[in-house]
Design an enzyme around this catalytic site. Structure first.
Site, PDB file in Angstrom:
ATOM      1  CG  ASP A  29     -40.651  51.975-106.078  1.00  0.00           C
ATOM      2  OD1 ASP A  29     -40.132  51.141-105.435  1.00  0.00           O
ATOM      3  OD2 ASP A  29     -39.801  52.750-106.880  1.00  0.00           O
ATOM      4  CG  ASP A  31     -34.312  51.252-103.649  1.00  0.00           C
ATOM      5  OD1 ASP A  31     -32.987  51.766-103.153  1.00  0.00           O
ATOM      6  OD2 ASP A  31     -34.788  50.409-102.935  1.00  0.00           O
ATOM      7  CG  ASP A 209     -38.038  54.078-110.229  1.00  0.00           C
ATOM      8  OD1 ASP A 209     -36.598  54.008-110.404  1.00  0.00           O
ATOM      9  OD2 ASP A 209     -38.307  53.200-109.274  1.00  0.00           O
TER      10      ASP A 209
END
Length: 260
Positions: A29, A31, A209
């Site tokens: 991922d 950001d 996240d």
């Protein structure tokens, strides 16, 4: 109703990370994983250190490294240039191969047109908000005005109801997104594992996240891979965790010199 991914595991993720191996396929991922979250997506900066690290990881894992993000491909390419990796943008609705060849899952959905003006007016009336029109999705960010979370949710729920069941409303970290159903980061990971030679027969590892990463965690777990969540709090399908972006970068750097 908004989609909130249901974790496949009831036990909390472990602080014990898997033993590195060179036969991994690494999915990252962006950001909140490779770069810290910012109030506005345009405020994100990619350091030379990160670009160099991605290049080293690509060599270490024989080209089996991909960035899987909610951002559009145009943004990812601009931020990560000159690094050339397979990338999936807008949660798998578009993707590119390592050589730059682009693909899109669907054309711009006409029903979203009815929401665009309403979204622009809503943001204009509420300081601290901003939105992204990604063509195939509409995204509302409220990190700059977290006190408006409930107001934003109710507005997007109304838009979702008007669009119907062919669209999904996704809740993330101070972000809401309306997107066509059936595509997510898990489908992006599965596509690379099944259709791209560099990723085939490898053990998948996904690091993310947010709740939008849960689909990918489940796909990776189902294929006997490793799912790593950034942050230890809250329910998740991830089997282990790293506490911060800095810990992610440090661990990734260690992978370039370890493994078998």
């Amino acid at each position: 109703m908004p989609k909130s991914p249901t974790p496949s595991y009831s036990s909390p993720p472990s602080s014990q990370l898997p033993v590195p191996r060179r036969d991994w396929a690494l999915f990252l991922d962006f950001d909140g994983t490779l770069v810290s979250l910012e109030a506005h997506p345009d405020d994100v900066h990619v350091s030379p250190r990160l670009k160099a690290l991605l290049g080293e990881l690509d060599k270490t894992f024989g080209g089996a490294v991909a960035v899987v993000s909610g951002r559009p491909l145009d943004q990812l390419e601009r931020l990560l240039a000159p690094v050339s990796l397979p990338m999936a943008g807008i949660h798998g609705l578009e993707w590119r191969e390592a050589d730059g060849t682009r693909h899109t899952a669907i054309d711009q959905p006409a029903p979203l047109a009815s929401c665009r003006d309403a979204l622009a007016d809503f943001v204009a009336a509420h300081p601290g908000l901003h939105y992204e029109d990604k063509g195939v999705t509409l995204t509302l960010h409220y990190r700059g005005a977290p006190e408006l979370a409930e107001t934003c949710r109710k507005f997007f729920e109304a838009q979702h109801q008007a669009l119907g069941d062919t669209f999904e409303l996704i809740l993330g970290k101070c972000v809401l997104e309306l997107r066509p159903g059936g595509y997510h980061k898990g489908t992006a990971v599965a596509r690379l594992l099944d259709e791209t030679p560099a990723f085939q027969t490898r053990t998948p590892v996904f690091i993310g996240d947010d709740v939008t990463d849960e689909d990918a965690f489940r796909v990776v777990n189902a294929r006997d891979g490793h799912s790593v969540r950034v942050g230890s709090q809250g329910e998740t399908a991830a089997t282990c965790y790293l506490e911060s972006v800095q810990e992610v970068l440090t661990w990734l750097e260690s992978l370039t010199t370890q493994g078998s």
